[in-house]
Motif scaffolding. Structure first.
Motif, PDB file in Angstrom:
ATOM      1  N   CYS A 186       0.846  -1.191   0.000  1.00  0.00           N
ATOM      2  CA  CYS A 186       0.000   0.000   0.000  1.00  0.00           C
ATOM      3  C   CYS A 186       0.886   1.248   0.000  1.00  0.00           C
ATOM      4  CB  CYS A 186      -0.906  -0.015   1.234  1.00  0.00           C
ATOM      5  SG  CYS A 186      -2.190   1.247   1.216  1.00  0.00           S
ATOM      6  N   VAL A 187       0.628   2.146  -0.927  1.00  0.00           N
ATOM      7  CA  VAL A 187       1.393   3.394  -1.001  1.00  0.00           C
ATOM      8  C   VAL A 187       0.432   4.584  -0.898  1.00  0.00           C
ATOM      9  CG1 VAL A 187       3.258   2.399  -2.407  1.00  0.00           C
ATOM     10  CG2 VAL A 187       1.268   3.404  -3.547  1.00  0.00           C
ATOM     11  N   PRO A 188       0.961   5.756  -0.558  1.00  0.00           N
ATOM     12  CA  PRO A 188       0.093   6.942  -0.628  1.00  0.00           C
ATOM     13  C   PRO A 188      -0.506   7.011  -2.028  1.00  0.00           C
ATOM     14  CG  PRO A 188       2.217   7.502   0.359  1.00  0.00           C
ATOM     15  CD  PRO A 188       2.337   6.087  -0.162  1.00  0.00           C
ATOM     16  N   ARG A 189      -1.785   7.361  -2.112  1.00  0.00           N
ATOM     17  CA  ARG A 189      -2.406   7.231  -3.444  1.00  0.00           C
ATOM     18  C   ARG A 189      -1.765   8.143  -4.482  1.00  0.00           C
ATOM     19  NH1 ARG A 189      -6.471   9.909  -0.655  1.00  0.00           N
ATOM     20  NH2 ARG A 189      -7.379   7.986   0.088  1.00  0.00           N
ATOM     21  N   ASN A 223      -3.752   0.713  -2.368  1.00  0.00           N
ATOM     22  CA  ASN A 223      -3.405  -0.654  -1.939  1.00  0.00           C
ATOM     23  C   ASN A 223      -3.372  -1.589  -3.145  1.00  0.00           C
ATOM     24  OD1 ASN A 223      -4.855  -2.894   0.621  1.00  0.00           O
ATOM     25  ND2 ASN A 223      -2.916  -3.025  -0.474  1.00  0.00           N
ATOM     26  N   GLY A 278       7.207   5.441   0.201  1.00  0.00           N
ATOM     27  CA  GLY A 278       6.530   5.915   1.417  1.00  0.00           C
ATOM     28  C   GLY A 278       5.371   5.027   1.823  1.00  0.00           C
ATOM     29  N   GLY A 279       5.369   3.795   1.343  1.00  0.00           N
ATOM     30  CA  GLY A 279       4.255   2.900   1.622  1.00  0.00           C
ATOM     31  C   GLY A 279       4.564   1.865   2.682  1.00  0.00           C
ATOM     32  N   THR A 280       3.701   0.863   2.741  1.00  0.00           N
ATOM     33  CA  THR A 280       3.864  -0.228   3.702  1.00  0.00           C
ATOM     34  C   THR A 280       3.873  -1.571   2.972  1.00  0.00           C
ATOM     35  OG1 THR A 280       2.835  -1.405   5.562  1.00  0.00           O
ATOM     36  CG2 THR A 280       1.365  -0.147   4.151  1.00  0.00           C
ATOM     37  N   ILE A 281       4.561  -2.548   3.558  1.00  0.00           N
ATOM     38  CA  ILE A 281       4.663  -3.861   2.931  1.00  0.00           C
ATOM     39  C   ILE A 281       3.351  -4.638   2.992  1.00  0.00           C
ATOM     40  CG2 ILE A 281       7.122  -4.112   3.352  1.00  0.00           C
ATOM     41  CD1 ILE A 281       6.153  -6.019   5.757  1.00  0.00           C
ATOM     42  N   THR A 282       2.425  -4.180   3.836  1.00  0.00           N
ATOM     43  CA  THR A 282       1.139  -4.872   3.875  1.00  0.00           C
ATOM     44  C   THR A 282      -0.006  -3.932   4.233  1.00  0.00           C
ATOM     45  OG1 THR A 282      -0.176  -6.638   4.908  1.00  0.00           O
ATOM     46  CG2 THR A 282       1.648  -5.751   6.218  1.00  0.00           C
ATOM     47  N   GLY A 283      -0.921  -3.812   3.283  1.00  0.00           N
ATOM     48  CA  GLY A 283      -2.079  -2.953   3.493  1.00  0.00           C
ATOM     49  C   GLY A 283      -3.194  -3.650   4.239  1.00  0.00           C
ATOM     50  N   GLU A 308      10.597  -2.459   7.532  1.00  0.00           N
ATOM     51  CA  GLU A 308       9.658  -1.329   7.591  1.00  0.00           C
ATOM     52  C   GLU A 308       9.689  -0.641   8.953  1.00  0.00           C
ATOM     53  OE1 GLU A 308       5.744  -1.828   5.972  1.00  0.00           O
ATOM     54  OE2 GLU A 308       4.910  -0.214   7.181  1.00  0.00           O
TER      55      GLU A 308
END
Lengths: 455, 455
Positions: free
Chosen positions: B340-343, B374, B407-412, B427
């Protein structure tokens, strides 16, 4: 103490360090009545993350307790100083670092004032919903510390729902990043939410990523007069049961209405036993208000008056916002309670509160975020009269006991601080307190962060 | 092991205890590909809180690890057994204990299936929004464990936002109550949210108080075809920037569209590089779709087709729901990512994912909860080909690295489990992992709860 000041000085500019006892004394407590407060050794006003880290490293090295503070508008004594502590005021860290309309987030320092942020994001067509009544002065850091609510919660939720990520200085000065700046994310334990509402007892929030929403249309308000609290609460239940989503659903009892009139000459209807204010910010608020008006009438409302425009709506909201200040004029002192019950038990809560007032021979005005079941019984008394003071405190306690009996909580949005410590233990139970203490110890093994608060 | 079974037997009915190795083996893992799984010593299927307490007391007394399980539909191996463990399946605790339309809550046991709850509350005009794609089989307890998401999140948020309170059996068998059944409440640390997404590593959820919403109107869907992923992502940004609140905003890339067509003969447009699905459940969805359609056209959409009715809408949603199963038919094996990354970075994420596919000579189809940023890149490969398998794993890792860079996460929404353990540490960083381990130790000092997961 000299060693403390000397060491703090090595990592702080001169203007960030206040030792004059007359000035430091003014940082001793927040706006809660009748909560003990000690004398700080020193007040620090850092402007950078590094300065906050220096303060915490110093505190850890010298084993000095630290009391974090925002604007000190809290109502539970959570920001009250303890003797010999470092008061760590975050109000100088007041920059809005970023506003992103596409990502619908703001990144802010903790000292940003709620209203300042609200206006800044408003210029981008965005909205930061949490709106505690102190919003013109309270800080985002303080809002995060107490997980504060406001009038908008019935539709838009509380502060906790708008905090996506945090930067936190831990007790020993380490820097922790929690959460994310994405809309979703489940990487590891949700430490962000653990910090929200922790009253500065787990770490020092130095940056926050906040979720924003599109600005809704201006809301339109309806006022409904009821012959009893019970009928007003029945209306609240019907409104929510029918699937309405008001942007505001507030209740003022007769004592509150009269107090507001006495202070402002607003001319609210004095014969009503309970005044209900309901608002919608939907595409067609007039239609929604008409439907709600019918439900109010069916529940027994004697008068239903929808505002004709936003000016009239604003006036009604102003009356609600002035409820607490107005009740404070009834007697020399007040104690403001904050019990939240399932909304199906709101009628029982109001009835029980009236019985408590009668039992103790006191005036207790109630205003409530009725849609959330969150009541603010305000005990009005003369603090120079020892017996009345004793009865006030006893009634305050009975109101919390009543809330717990009805399946509620002792605090819907004001927090625990020092005011409700014993009651927190009662609500959480033995296992609950043990586990919470274990969490506290994991973050702050030396017990330096805001000691004596919560439990 | 005999001692374990004997002791478990003293507090469990015979049918709640499974020791046949052929049967226990079937409880070894969830639906994640390529995640290690051990051999359980025994599977228990308790029906009461007391039975769960007995299991945990036994586990603590004998120092046996416990792996909690729901329907095992997870995608990260979080429910995978470890050698010699007790698999604690909660699927028999499947009662809906209460539904209250006035309080807008449901009280449920953890084994209730998501779809069963959704239908039950629907009969009261209410809605439980979280809708992971496994909603017909996955359990609420599993949803809580992984903090799962779904298609509705862009408007209605994730599981975490619907969990108000929990009853939890701790590692040593003590019973902990967290949270509340009121709309608001800030009494102590938010342990409820700490348990949500903790993958069974802090305690066993045996009851949950869930928030419900009024059922929204049926949503109407629009499909827009784009000549590139970049233009589709630009449309997503424009839609969100303009303050729209779609109830769904999904993206399927060309690979996904073709896979769905191949499996279903749905006749989706094969020439499109990216298909965007946008829905509204507002009072006037057609008007909202018209506005969004214009934004899509302005962003470069070659075709914009609003569904004429809910049947057409349902067909489009069906295409989206079949994306993962369809991609699974492309090659013998798949690895499903969940970055999931910032849109605002969604375009860069999709572009980067395409570059990864090219670099490794692999087919990677992407479907995405685009409104949330995501993405689910699905790496399609032949697991019998060692080199292709190696490349698949390497590409999976590069996609996570890319997400973090953006700037995202490995799991949304899928969680960490065993699949992303090393990546969680990357992370969170060193301090983050230390603090998370401290929290884990506060709840589970012996490390018996779901060991080897998360970190």
């Amino acid at each position: 103490m000299d060693a403390l000041v000397e060491r703090l000085r090595t990592g702080l500019p001169a203007e960030a360090l206040v030792t004059d006892p007359d000035v430091t004394a003014s940082y001793a407590h927040d706006m809660a009545s009748f909560c003990e407060a000690g004398t700080p050794a020193v007040v620090v006003l850092p402007r950078t993350v590094e300065e906050v880290q220096h303060v915490m490293r110093t505190a850890t090295a010298l084993r000095v307790p630290v009391v974090p503070q925002g604007a000190r508008t809290g109502l539970s004594g959570a920001a009250n100083a303890t003797d010999g502590c470092i008061v760590l005021s975050l109000v100088k860290m007041d920059r809005i670092l970023e506003i992103s309309p596409v990502d619908r987030i703001a990144v802010v320092e903790p000292g940003v004032v709620n209203a300042t942020l609200s206006r800044a994001v408003g210029e981008h067509g965005l909205c930061y919903p949490p709106d505690p009544s102190s919003w013109e002065t309270c800080t985002i850091g303080g809002n995060i510390g107490t997980a504060s609510g406001g009038l908008c919660c019935v539709k838009y939720g509380v502060t906790a729902e708008y905090v996506l990520g945090l930067e936190v200085v831990l007790a020993d000065g380490r820097l922790l990043n929690t959460g994310r700046r994405t809309a979703k994310g489940v990487a590891g334990y949700d430490l962000t939410r653990l910090f929200v509402g922790s009253e500065g007892s787990l770490g020092i929030v130095v940056k926050a990523v906040l979720a924003l929403r599109p600005q809704p249309p201006r809301q339109l308000v309806l006022a409904a007069e009821f012959p009893s609290a019970a009928t007003a609460c029945d209306a609240v239940c019907r409104i929510m049961e029918r699937g309405h989503t008001p942007s505001l659903l507030e209740l003022m009892d007769r004592t509150t209405v009269r107090a507001v009139n006495a202070m402002t000459s607003m001319g609210l209807p004095e014969s009503t036993e309970a005044l209900l204010l309901c608002a919608f910010d939907t595409p067609d608020p007039a239609a929604d208000l008409a439907a709600v008006g019918e439900l109010c009438t069916a529940a027994g409302a004697t008068e239903v008056v929808p505002a004709q425009d936003t000016a009239e709506s604003e006036l009604l909201l102003q009356a609600r916002r002035l409820s607490l200040p107005a009740l404070e004029t009834v007697k020399p002192a007040t104690m403001i309670d904050d019990v939240c019950v399932p909304r199906s038990r709101l009628g029982a809560m109001l009835e029980g509160t009236a019985a408590v007032a009668e039992k103790f021979g006191l005036t207790i005005g109630v205003c409530a975020h009725a849609g959330d079941g969150n009541t603010h019984p305000v005990v009005c008394f003369d603090h120079t009269d020892p017996d009345e003071s004793r009865r006030a405190r006893a009634s305050f306690d009975e109101i919390m006991a009543l809330g717990l009996e009805l399946g509620g909580t002792i605090t819907g949005e004001h927090g625990v601080g020092v005011l409700k410590k014993e009651w927190l233990a009662r609500e959480l139970g033995e296992v609950g307190v043990e586990v919470q203490r274990g969490v506290k110890a994991a973050f702050d093994p030396l017990g330096l962060l805001n000691p004596g608060k919560l439990f």
